[in-house]
Design a protein around this motif. Structure first.
Motif, short mmCIF file in Angstrom:
data_model
loop_
_atom_site.label_atom_id
_atom_site.label_comp_id
_atom_site.label_asym_id
_atom_site.label_seq_id
_atom_site.Cartn_x
_atom_site.Cartn_y
_atom_site.Cartn_z
N PHE A 5 -27.21 -0.99 -12.54
CA PHE A 5 -26.46 -0.87 -11.29
C PHE A 5 -26.04 0.58 -11.06
O PHE A 5 -26.14 1.12 -9.95
N PHE A 6 -25.56 1.22 -12.10
CA PHE A 6 -25.17 2.63 -12.05
C PHE A 6 -26.36 3.51 -11.63
O PHE A 6 -26.22 4.39 -10.77
N LYS A 7 -27.51 3.27 -12.22
CA LYS A 7 -28.69 4.07 -11.90
C LYS A 7 -29.07 3.93 -10.42
O LYS A 7 -29.54 4.88 -9.79
N LYS A 8 -28.81 2.78 -9.85
CA LYS A 8 -29.19 2.50 -8.46
C LYS A 8 -28.19 3.05 -7.46
O LYS A 8 -28.57 3.54 -6.39
N TYR A 9 -26.90 3.00 -7.80
CA TYR A 9 -25.86 3.29 -6.81
C TYR A 9 -25.03 4.54 -7.10
O TYR A 9 -24.03 4.78 -6.43
N ALA A 10 -25.44 5.34 -8.06
CA ALA A 10 -24.65 6.52 -8.44
C ALA A 10 -24.89 7.70 -7.52
O ALA A 10 -26.04 8.02 -7.19
N ASN A 11 -23.81 8.34 -7.10
CA ASN A 11 -23.90 9.64 -6.44
C ASN A 11 -24.26 10.71 -7.47
O ASN A 11 -24.09 10.49 -8.68
N PRO A 12 -24.70 11.87 -7.02
CA PRO A 12 -24.86 12.98 -7.97
C PRO A 12 -23.54 13.26 -8.68
O PRO A 12 -22.47 13.23 -8.06
N ASN A 13 -23.60 13.49 -9.98
CA ASN A 13 -22.42 13.76 -10.82
C ASN A 13 -21.50 12.55 -10.99
O ASN A 13 -20.35 12.70 -11.44
N ALA A 14 -21.99 11.37 -10.67
CA ALA A 14 -21.19 10.16 -10.88
C ALA A 14 -20.98 9.90 -12.37
O ALA A 14 -21.76 10.35 -13.21
N VAL A 15 -19.92 9.16 -12.68
CA VAL A 15 -19.58 8.85 -14.07
C VAL A 15 -19.32 7.36 -14.20
O VAL A 15 -18.69 6.74 -13.34
N LEU A 16 -19.81 6.79 -15.30
CA LEU A 16 -19.60 5.39 -15.63
C LEU A 16 -18.70 5.30 -16.85
O LEU A 16 -18.99 5.89 -17.89
N TYR A 17 -17.60 4.55 -16.71
CA TYR A 17 -16.63 4.38 -17.79
C TYR A 17 -16.64 2.92 -18.25
O TYR A 17 -16.53 2.00 -17.43
N PHE A 18 -16.76 2.73 -19.55
CA PHE A 18 -16.76 1.39 -20.14
C PHE A 18 -15.65 1.25 -21.17
O PHE A 18 -15.36 2.19 -21.92
N GLU A 19 -15.06 0.05 -21.25
CA GLU A 19 -14.39 -0.36 -22.47
C GLU A 19 -15.42 -1.13 -23.28
O GLU A 19 -16.19 -1.92 -22.72
N ILE A 20 -15.43 -0.93 -24.60
CA ILE A 20 -16.51 -1.48 -25.41
C ILE A 20 -16.01 -2.17 -26.67
O ILE A 20 -14.88 -1.97 -27.11
N ASN A 21 -16.89 -2.98 -27.23
CA ASN A 21 -16.67 -3.57 -28.54
C ASN A 21 -16.85 -2.48 -29.59
O ASN A 21 -17.87 -1.81 -29.64
N GLU A 22 -15.85 -2.31 -30.43
CA GLU A 22 -15.85 -1.20 -31.39
C GLU A 22 -17.07 -1.19 -32.31
O GLU A 22 -17.47 -0.14 -32.82
N VAL A 23 -17.67 -2.36 -32.57
CA VAL A 23 -18.81 -2.43 -33.49
C VAL A 23 -20.15 -2.29 -32.78
O VAL A 23 -21.20 -2.33 -33.42
N LYS A 24 -20.12 -2.12 -31.47
CA LYS A 24 -21.36 -2.02 -30.70
C LYS A 24 -21.59 -0.62 -30.13
O LYS A 24 -22.48 -0.43 -29.31
N ALA A 25 -20.83 0.37 -30.59
CA ALA A 25 -20.95 1.71 -30.03
C ALA A 25 -22.33 2.30 -30.25
O ALA A 25 -22.91 2.91 -29.34
N SER A 26 -22.89 2.12 -31.43
CA SER A 26 -24.21 2.70 -31.72
C SER A 26 -25.29 2.01 -30.90
O SER A 26 -26.23 2.66 -30.42
N GLN A 27 -25.16 0.69 -30.70
CA GLN A 27 -26.12 -0.03 -29.88
C GLN A 27 -26.05 0.42 -28.43
O GLN A 27 -27.08 0.57 -27.76
N LEU A 28 -24.84 0.63 -27.93
CA LEU A 28 -24.68 1.09 -26.56
C LEU A 28 -25.22 2.51 -26.40
O LEU A 28 -25.81 2.85 -25.37
N THR A 29 -25.03 3.32 -27.42
CA THR A 29 -25.58 4.68 -27.39
C THR A 29 -27.10 4.63 -27.27
O THR A 29 -27.70 5.34 -26.45
N SER A 30 -27.74 3.78 -28.05
CA SER A 30 -29.20 3.63 -27.99
C SER A 30 -29.64 3.12 -26.62
O SER A 30 -30.64 3.59 -26.06
#
Length: 286
Positions: A234-259
């Motif tokens: 969704f972010f890739k489709k609707y982002a303006n130039p220089n847009a930022v996406l902020y997530f709250e995440i599961n602490e044990v899934k940070a590496s998976q989200l990074t990938s």
């Protein structure tokens, strides 16, 4: 019959009744909260004015709350509201109780963007609307949209917007199969989506399992990043130039989200919460 007609007696009665499931410190903290809400007095008067008279109707109100606490009902649901960045937020069991970590995420967004030209913000999986409303309050020139699959949650979000004299645009849709035709792009995307896996459920407190909405909490173990994947698309489709996406995440899934973010050729920064756990992700185009 127990006669509870003074503040001191009320405190003793309250603590004795709930001590089977709450520690002494927890009971004292809860009593201070209910005293403030129900009697409209400050906590110091519990010590300074122990003989303050309690009416029968006041006692009965406390007794009802004691019974609800013994059913592991969170005190925020008993009161029907909580506070989020100093904003009063109405809640019921159709929405999650806002956590301090979510406040921290919202503060990060405000600090990073309140001096920038921000036109459009979208809060995905908005629930009570606390993030969307706080962002609108602190970045007032921006238009804020708020999406959630639950119409009951969105009713609460609408009430909270009115309660806090803010205007947010409510969208009832499922981010996993979005049907709404959004005719604009966004500068800030934020989401605190479901991220607790079903296997982690057994480690959670009873008050959460019994009373908070599971649709807003849990994901299947075989696809724990399902919401993050869809929201990144969704972010890739609707982002303006220089847009930022902020997530709250599961602490044990940070590496998976990074990938996952790297798969989409995105830059990702992981930040720690107040407990020093990997809790937030900030994502941008490279």
């Amino acid at each position: 019959m127990i006669i509870v007609n003074t503040l001191a007696k009320l405190k003793t009665h309250f603590n004795q009744k709930i001590e089977e499931i709450y520690s002494s410190n927890e009971a004292n903290s809860l009593f201070k909260i209910f005293v403030k809400e129900y009697l409209n007095i400050d906590a110091y008067k519990i010590i300074s004015e122990p003989e303050m008279r309690i009416t029968e109707s006041e006692y009965l109100r406390f007794r009802k709350s004691i019974n609800e606490l013994l059913q592991h009902k969170p005190y925020q649901y008993i009161l029907g509201h909580t506070y989020f960045l100093d904003l009063k937020i109405k809640i019921d069991n159709n929405v999650l109780i806002p956590r301090p970590e979510t406040e921290q995420l919202t503060q990060i967004i405000i600090q990073q963007n309140n001096n920038k030209t921000i036109n459009n913000i979208i809060d995905i999986c908005t629930g009570s609307g606390c993030i969307a409303i706080a962002l609108k309050k602190n970045i007032p020139h921006a238009t804020v949209d708020a999406i959630d699959i639950s119409i009951d949650a969105l009713k609460i979000a609408e009430q909270n917007a009115k309660l806090n004299n803010t205007q947010i645009n409510i969208i009832n849709d499922d981010i996993l199969s979005l049907k709404t035709n959004l005719k604009k792009t966004f500068d800030i995307f934020v989401s605190n989506p479901p991220y607790v896996t079903m296997s982690e459920k057994k480690n959670m407190n009873k008050n959460v399992i019994l009373h908070e909405p599971h649709i807003a909490l849990f994901v299947q173990d075989d696809d724990p990043l399902v919401f993050y994947n869809k929201i990144i698309q969704f972010f890739k489709k609707y982002a303006n130039p220089n847009a930022v996406l902020y997530f709250e995440i599961n602490e044990v899934k940070a590496s998976q989200l990074t990938s996952l973010s790297q798969k989409y050729n995105l830059d990702i920064e992981i930040l720690k919460d107040i407990s020093n756990k990997d809790r937030f992700a900030i994502i941008r185009e490279l």
